[in-house]
Design a protein around this motif. Structure first.
Motif, PDB file in Angstrom:
ATOM      1  N   ALA A 137       4.655 -16.869  11.975  1.00 14.40           N
ATOM      2  CA  ALA A 137       5.615 -17.154  10.906  1.00 14.40           C
ATOM      3  C   ALA A 137       4.879 -17.489   9.611  1.00 14.40           C
ATOM      4  O   ALA A 137       4.098 -18.444   9.568  1.00 14.40           O
ATOM      5  N   GLU A 138       5.134 -16.691   8.569  1.00 14.42           N
ATOM      6  CA  GLU A 138       4.474 -16.892   7.279  1.00 14.42           C
ATOM      7  C   GLU A 138       5.475 -16.685   6.140  1.00 14.42           C
ATOM      8  O   GLU A 138       6.368 -15.840   6.230  1.00 14.42           O
ATOM      9  N   ILE A 139       5.276 -17.438   5.070  1.00 17.01           N
ATOM     10  CA  ILE A 139       6.080 -17.268   3.867  1.00 17.01           C
ATOM     11  C   ILE A 139       5.269 -16.444   2.860  1.00 17.01           C
ATOM     12  O   ILE A 139       4.125 -16.783   2.545  1.00 17.01           O
ATOM     13  N   TRP A 140       5.873 -15.358   2.396  1.00 18.09           N
ATOM     14  CA  TRP A 140       5.237 -14.477   1.438  1.00 18.09           C
ATOM     15  C   TRP A 140       6.108 -14.341   0.204  1.00 18.09           C
ATOM     16  O   TRP A 140       7.342 -14.397   0.284  1.00 18.09           O
ATOM     17  N   THR A 141       5.480 -14.141  -0.935  1.00 18.42           N
ATOM     18  CA  THR A 141       6.216 -13.798  -2.149  1.00 18.42           C
ATOM     19  C   THR A 141       5.758 -12.407  -2.592  1.00 18.42           C
ATOM     20  O   THR A 141       4.562 -12.105  -2.578  1.00 18.42           O
ATOM     21  N   LEU A 142       6.724 -11.563  -2.928  1.00 21.63           N
ATOM     22  CA  LEU A 142       6.455 -10.176  -3.284  1.00 21.63           C
ATOM     23  C   LEU A 142       6.966  -9.904  -4.700  1.00 21.63           C
ATOM     24  O   LEU A 142       8.100 -10.282  -5.033  1.00 21.63           O
ATOM     25  N   TYR A 143       6.156  -9.262  -5.501  1.00 19.38           N
ATOM     26  CA  TYR A 143       6.454  -8.986  -6.905  1.00 19.38           C
ATOM     27  C   TYR A 143       6.709  -7.494  -7.060  1.00 19.38           C
ATOM     28  O   TYR A 143       5.849  -6.665  -6.781  1.00 19.38           O
ATOM     29  N   GLN A 152       0.810  -1.210   0.000  1.00 18.61           N
ATOM     30  CA  GLN A 152       0.000   0.000   0.000  1.00 18.61           C
ATOM     31  C   GLN A 152       0.851   1.270   0.000  1.00 18.61           C
ATOM     32  O   GLN A 152       0.381   2.319  -0.450  1.00 18.61           O
ATOM     33  N   PHE A 153       2.091   1.191   0.518  1.00 23.34           N
ATOM     34  CA  PHE A 153       2.877   2.422   0.598  1.00 23.34           C
ATOM     35  C   PHE A 153       4.221   2.368  -0.132  1.00 23.34           C
ATOM     36  O   PHE A 153       4.889   3.402  -0.260  1.00 23.34           O
ATOM     37  N   ILE A 154       4.633   1.211  -0.623  1.00 21.02           N
ATOM     38  CA  ILE A 154       5.853   1.117  -1.422  1.00 21.02           C
ATOM     39  C   ILE A 154       5.429   0.945  -2.881  1.00 21.02           C
ATOM     40  O   ILE A 154       4.917  -0.110  -3.268  1.00 21.02           O
ATOM     41  N   PRO A 155       5.595   1.959  -3.713  1.00 14.30           N
ATOM     42  CA  PRO A 155       5.059   1.933  -5.080  1.00 14.30           C
ATOM     43  C   PRO A 155       5.576   0.774  -5.927  1.00 14.30           C
ATOM     44  O   PRO A 155       4.872   0.303  -6.825  1.00 14.30           O
ATOM     45  N   GLU A 156       6.813   0.330  -5.677  1.00 11.30           N
ATOM     46  CA  GLU A 156       7.407  -0.709  -6.514  1.00 11.30           C
ATOM     47  C   GLU A 156       6.785  -2.086  -6.294  1.00 11.30           C
ATOM     48  O   GLU A 156       6.919  -2.980  -7.140  1.00 11.30           O
ATOM     49  N   ILE A 157       6.125  -2.293  -5.159  1.00 14.74           N
ATOM     50  CA  ILE A 157       5.495  -3.590  -4.885  1.00 14.74           C
ATOM     51  C   ILE A 157       4.121  -3.622  -5.546  1.00 14.74           C
ATOM     52  O   ILE A 157       3.226  -2.870  -5.179  1.00 14.74           O
ATOM     53  N   LYS A 158       3.953  -4.505  -6.523  1.00 13.07           N
ATOM     54  CA  LYS A 158       2.713  -4.563  -7.282  1.00 13.07           C
ATOM     55  C   LYS A 158       1.799  -5.712  -6.836  1.00 13.07           C
ATOM     56  O   LYS A 158       0.583  -5.621  -6.970  1.00 13.07           O
ATOM     57  N   VAL A 209      10.483   5.525   4.998  1.00 12.82           N
ATOM     58  CA  VAL A 209      10.003   6.150   6.236  1.00 12.82           C
ATOM     59  C   VAL A 209       8.906   7.172   5.964  1.00 12.82           C
ATOM     60  O   VAL A 209       7.802   7.058   6.521  1.00 12.82           O
ATOM     61  N   PRO A 210       9.125   8.204   5.142  1.00 16.06           N
ATOM     62  CA  PRO A 210       8.025   9.138   4.880  1.00 16.06           C
ATOM     63  C   PRO A 210       6.856   8.490   4.146  1.00 16.06           C
ATOM     64  O   PRO A 210       5.701   8.891   4.359  1.00 16.06           O
ATOM     65  N   LEU A 211       7.138   7.497   3.302  1.00 10.55           N
ATOM     66  CA  LEU A 211       6.050   6.799   2.623  1.00 10.55           C
ATOM     67  C   LEU A 211       5.147   6.092   3.632  1.00 10.55           C
ATOM     68  O   LEU A 211       3.916   6.160   3.547  1.00 10.55           O
ATOM     69  N   PHE A 212       5.758   5.418   4.607  1.00  7.84           N
ATOM     70  CA  PHE A 212       4.977   4.716   5.619  1.00  7.84           C
ATOM     71  C   PHE A 212       4.212   5.702   6.498  1.00  7.84           C
ATOM     72  O   PHE A 212       3.023   5.490   6.789  1.00  7.84           O
TER      73      PHE A 212
END
Length: 244
Positions: free
Chosen positions: A117-123, A99-105, A226-229
């Motif tokens: 504990a969770e496994i996540w994949t980020l694109y 929601q706040f890091i533009p590069e994560i789609k 930091v400012p994005l968050f």
């Protein structure tokens, strides 16, 4: 500084699911890196309030080996309470980051190992020149206290799902160049309702990007979060207040 005991995290290399350490060991590794980061080589102050530092394991002068970067900042109650920070960074971390890091789609839950504990994949789509990057991590969180002050820790370690027994999980990953990152997120409650936010990370975007280029850009890249968050968190709070 001597080589940390928990080299599985400090190396920043992907770990097979069958070789993942215990949650206690992962949190202990993260706390060891946090403690070490206090003595890393100071860098620039970015975004006006974000202090940075760097460290290269196995190098006395900090100029060789796999580099780690750290950023840390203090925030007043007006910017956000401990509960605000932990809600955004310790709960649904990957989904919130999108929601706040533009590069994560895109983000996807690959597997839940336990409530903590969770496994996540980020694109990621980093820019128009580079191919999309895929990062798959195990995120382990712990909420506790230090000297009667609350603290929250989230450790992310890169996961390798290439083993035959992990084929079904690997199928959940998006298509893209495999990158990797390890990180330790630390939220600490301070007197006067202040909050310290510290994050240490080591990463590689994979592909043909030279590692030294990534390392040079890393402090600036993580400082922008930091400012994005803060902006996202305050907007979320304002929306919630207006809805009541």
């Amino acid at each position: 500084m001597s080589q940390p005991q928990y080299s599985f995290l400090f190396s920043g290399l992907p770990i097979k699911l069958s070789e993942v350490p215990s949650e206690d060991a992962i949190i202990a590794a993260g706390k060891e890196i946090l403690a070490a980061s206090v003595n890393w080589k100071p860098g620039k102050t970015l975004q006006k309030v974000v202090k940075t530092s760097m460290y290269s394991p196995g190098s006395k002068d900090g100029k060789g080996g796999k580099k780690w970067a750290c950023r840390f900042s203090e925030h007043t109650r007006d910017e956000g309470t401990f509960d605000d920070f932990w809600s955004g960074l310790g709960t649904n971390k990957a989904e919130n980051e999108m929601q706040f890091i533009p590069e994560i789609k895109k983000v996807k839950l690959v597997k839940s190992l336990s409530p903590n504990a969770e496994i996540w994949t980020l694109y990621y789509e980093l820019n128009l020149v580079m191919s999309p990057r895929v990062f798959t991590v195990l995120q382990v969180k712990q909420l506790g206290e230090v000297d009667s002050m609350r603290e929250g820790v989230v450790v992310s370690i890169p996961i390798n799902l290439s083993s035959t027994e992990d084929e079904e999980l690997a199928a959940l990953e998006e298509k893209g160049v495999k990158g990797r990152y390890a990180s330790v997120e630390h939220i600490l409650e301070l007197p006067d309702d202040k909050v310290e936010w510290r994050m240490a990370t080591s990463s590689s975007p994979g592909g043909l990007v030279p590692q030294f280029v990534n390392d040079l850009a890393l402090p600036g890249a993580i400082s922008k979060d930091v400012p994005l968050f803060l902006g996202w968190m305050q907007a979320k709070k304002a929306t919630a207040e207006n809805a009541t």
